[in-house]
Design a protein around this motif. Sequence first.
Motif, PDB file in Angstrom:
ATOM      1  N   VAL A  96       0.850  -1.189   0.000  1.00  0.00           N
ATOM      2  CA  VAL A  96       0.000   0.000   0.000  1.00  0.00           C
ATOM      3  C   VAL A  96       0.884   1.237   0.000  1.00  0.00           C
ATOM      4  O   VAL A  96       1.840   1.332   0.770  1.00  0.00           O
ATOM      5  CB  VAL A  96      -0.935   0.014   1.220  1.00  0.00           C
ATOM      6  CG1 VAL A  96      -1.796   1.272   1.225  1.00  0.00           C
ATOM      7  CG2 VAL A  96      -1.807  -1.234   1.251  1.00  0.00           C
ATOM      8  N   ARG A  97       0.555   2.176  -0.878  1.00  0.00           N
ATOM      9  CA  ARG A  97       1.285   3.438  -0.965  1.00  0.00           C
ATOM     10  C   ARG A  97       0.328   4.596  -0.737  1.00  0.00           C
ATOM     11  O   ARG A  97      -0.720   4.678  -1.373  1.00  0.00           O
ATOM     12  CB  ARG A  97       1.964   3.574  -2.328  1.00  0.00           C
ATOM     13  CG  ARG A  97       2.782   4.843  -2.465  1.00  0.00           C
ATOM     14  CD  ARG A  97       3.730   4.777  -3.644  1.00  0.00           C
ATOM     15  NE  ARG A  97       4.471   6.009  -3.822  1.00  0.00           N
ATOM     16  CZ  ARG A  97       5.584   6.345  -3.186  1.00  0.00           C
ATOM     17  NH1 ARG A  97       6.089   5.514  -2.293  1.00  0.00           N
ATOM     18  NH2 ARG A  97       6.199   7.487  -3.423  1.00  0.00           N
ATOM     19  N   ASP A  98       0.689   5.501   0.170  1.00  0.00           N
ATOM     20  CA  ASP A  98      -0.069   6.728   0.401  1.00  0.00           C
ATOM     21  C   ASP A  98       0.352   7.738  -0.667  1.00  0.00           C
ATOM     22  O   ASP A  98       1.508   8.170  -0.703  1.00  0.00           O
ATOM     23  CB  ASP A  98       0.235   7.267   1.801  1.00  0.00           C
ATOM     24  CG  ASP A  98      -0.602   8.473   2.171  1.00  0.00           C
ATOM     25  OD1 ASP A  98      -0.794   9.381   1.323  1.00  0.00           O
ATOM     26  OD2 ASP A  98      -1.073   8.517   3.321  1.00  0.00           O
ATOM     27  N   LYS A 101       1.157  11.502   0.665  1.00  0.00           N
ATOM     28  CA  LYS A 101       2.439  11.587   1.376  1.00  0.00           C
ATOM     29  C   LYS A 101       3.594  11.052   0.551  1.00  0.00           C
ATOM     30  O   LYS A 101       4.750  11.213   0.923  1.00  0.00           O
ATOM     31  CB  LYS A 101       2.358  10.830   2.697  1.00  0.00           C
ATOM     32  CG  LYS A 101       1.399  11.465   3.682  1.00  0.00           C
ATOM     33  CD  LYS A 101       1.347  10.684   4.962  1.00  0.00           C
ATOM     34  CE  LYS A 101       0.376  11.323   5.942  1.00  0.00           C
ATOM     35  NZ  LYS A 101       0.263  10.544   7.183  1.00  0.00           N
ATOM     36  N   GLN A 103       4.518   7.932   0.227  1.00  0.00           N
ATOM     37  CA  GLN A 103       5.233   7.003   1.094  1.00  0.00           C
ATOM     38  C   GLN A 103       4.597   5.625   1.024  1.00  0.00           C
ATOM     39  O   GLN A 103       3.366   5.507   0.993  1.00  0.00           O
ATOM     40  CB  GLN A 103       5.158   7.461   2.558  1.00  0.00           C
ATOM     41  CG  GLN A 103       5.846   8.743   2.857  1.00  0.00           C
ATOM     42  CD  GLN A 103       5.634   9.153   4.324  1.00  0.00           C
ATOM     43  OE1 GLN A 103       4.789   8.611   5.026  1.00  0.00           O
ATOM     44  NE2 GLN A 103       6.420  10.114   4.766  1.00  0.00           N
ATOM     45  N   ASN A 104       5.448   4.599   1.025  1.00  0.00           N
ATOM     46  CA  ASN A 104       4.949   3.232   1.146  1.00  0.00           C
ATOM     47  C   ASN A 104       4.537   2.990   2.596  1.00  0.00           C
ATOM     48  O   ASN A 104       5.253   3.381   3.518  1.00  0.00           O
ATOM     49  CB  ASN A 104       6.013   2.226   0.722  1.00  0.00           C
ATOM     50  CG  ASN A 104       6.265   2.270  -0.769  1.00  0.00           C
ATOM     51  OD1 ASN A 104       5.383   2.603  -1.551  1.00  0.00           O
ATOM     52  ND2 ASN A 104       7.481   1.946  -1.164  1.00  0.00           N
ATOM     53  N   LEU A 105       3.391   2.331   2.768  1.00  0.00           N
ATOM     54  CA  LEU A 105       2.880   2.047   4.107  1.00  0.00           C
ATOM     55  C   LEU A 105       3.152   0.618   4.537  1.00  0.00           C
ATOM     56  O   LEU A 105       2.931   0.276   5.688  1.00  0.00           O
ATOM     57  CB  LEU A 105       1.376   2.328   4.165  1.00  0.00           C
ATOM     58  CG  LEU A 105       0.956   3.758   3.842  1.00  0.00           C
ATOM     59  CD1 LEU A 105      -0.554   3.890   3.915  1.00  0.00           C
ATOM     60  CD2 LEU A 105       1.629   4.749   4.783  1.00  0.00           C
ATOM     61  N   GLY A 106       3.596  -0.214   3.606  1.00  0.00           N
ATOM     62  CA  GLY A 106       3.878  -1.605   3.929  1.00  0.00           C
ATOM     63  C   GLY A 106       2.905  -2.544   3.248  1.00  0.00           C
ATOM     64  O   GLY A 106       2.022  -2.127   2.510  1.00  0.00           O
ATOM     65  N   PHE A 112      -7.504  -3.313   3.531  1.00  0.00           N
ATOM     66  CA  PHE A 112      -6.751  -2.124   3.914  1.00  0.00           C
ATOM     67  C   PHE A 112      -7.730  -1.123   4.501  1.00  0.00           C
ATOM     68  O   PHE A 112      -8.831  -0.940   3.975  1.00  0.00           O
ATOM     69  CB  PHE A 112      -6.036  -1.506   2.704  1.00  0.00           C
ATOM     70  CG  PHE A 112      -5.450  -0.150   3.002  1.00  0.00           C
ATOM     71  CD1 PHE A 112      -4.340  -0.030   3.814  1.00  0.00           C
ATOM     72  CD2 PHE A 112      -6.030   1.002   2.493  1.00  0.00           C
ATOM     73  CE1 PHE A 112      -3.807   1.219   4.116  1.00  0.00           C
ATOM     74  CE2 PHE A 112      -5.505   2.246   2.774  1.00  0.00           C
ATOM     75  CZ  PHE A 112      -4.388   2.360   3.584  1.00  0.00           C
ATOM     76  N   ARG A 114      -8.058   2.632   7.276  1.00  0.00           N
ATOM     77  CA  ARG A 114      -7.450   3.715   8.040  1.00  0.00           C
ATOM     78  C   ARG A 114      -8.510   4.324   8.950  1.00  0.00           C
ATOM     79  O   ARG A 114      -9.683   4.416   8.585  1.00  0.00           O
ATOM     80  CB  ARG A 114      -6.947   4.830   7.110  1.00  0.00           C
ATOM     81  CG  ARG A 114      -5.628   4.539   6.460  1.00  0.00           C
ATOM     82  CD  ARG A 114      -4.583   4.599   7.542  1.00  0.00           C
ATOM     83  NE  ARG A 114      -3.253   4.700   7.080  1.00  0.00           N
ATOM     84  CZ  ARG A 114      -2.326   3.767   7.326  1.00  0.00           C
ATOM     85  NH1 ARG A 114      -2.635   2.670   7.926  1.00  0.00           N
ATOM     86  NH2 ARG A 114      -1.110   3.944   6.956  1.00  0.00           N
ATOM     87  N   GLY A 122      -8.277   9.833   2.298  1.00  0.00           N
ATOM     88  CA  GLY A 122      -6.934   9.434   1.914  1.00  0.00           C
ATOM     89  C   GLY A 122      -6.982   8.828   0.527  1.00  0.00           C
ATOM     90  O   GLY A 122      -8.018   8.323   0.094  1.00  0.00           O
ATOM     91  N   TYR A 124      -4.777   6.216  -2.042  1.00  0.00           N
ATOM     92  CA  TYR A 124      -3.758   5.183  -1.945  1.00  0.00           C
ATOM     93  C   TYR A 124      -3.641   4.404  -3.252  1.00  0.00           C
ATOM     94  O   TYR A 124      -4.571   4.377  -4.062  1.00  0.00           O
ATOM     95  CB  TYR A 124      -4.124   4.205  -0.817  1.00  0.00           C
ATOM     96  CG  TYR A 124      -4.409   4.910   0.478  1.00  0.00           C
ATOM     97  CD1 TYR A 124      -3.393   5.251   1.346  1.00  0.00           C
ATOM     98  CD2 TYR A 124      -5.713   5.283   0.808  1.00  0.00           C
ATOM     99  CE1 TYR A 124      -3.644   5.930   2.527  1.00  0.00           C
ATOM    100  CE2 TYR A 124      -5.982   5.979   1.985  1.00  0.00           C
ATOM    101  CZ  TYR A 124      -4.944   6.299   2.833  1.00  0.00           C
ATOM    102  OH  TYR A 124      -5.211   6.979   3.991  1.00  0.00           O
TER     103      TYR A 124
END
Length: 130
Positions: A96-98, A101, A103-106, A112, A114, A122, A124
């Motif tokens: 998962v990528r935000d 931001k 950024q990779n979230l893992g 998924f 939040r 958000g 993603y």
Amino acid sequence: MMSLWEIARSPLIMGGDLTKLDPFTRGLLTNSEVIAVNQASANNRQVSRKDDLIVWAADAPNSRDRYVMLLNARSDGPAKVEVSFADLGITGNAMVRDLWKQQNLGAGSGSFGRILAPHASGLYRIIPTP
């Protein structure tokens, strides 16, 4: 609203003085990963709506990846907004990528989600992994 406008492929119009943007606003308007959702995604659709918890998804071009927008449209407090990978046509694990931001979230398996503040959203990218 920007996340919803992006995934709904709405026209993006800025009516302010572009020479006087603060860094935050400039970053918001020039985020290439977010703009790609608006300009190149396909099959954009609402996946679920449970009360005021809304999930939209779209296909990323030339891949099995999915763009996902999570929205807490409630005004009374934070809430968890979640989507199952199966509802996105993804089996197995995914990264998962935000996109806001950048950024990779893992990695995750099955779903998924939040916890989002009232009226927060958000955006993603869900990337299936072998």
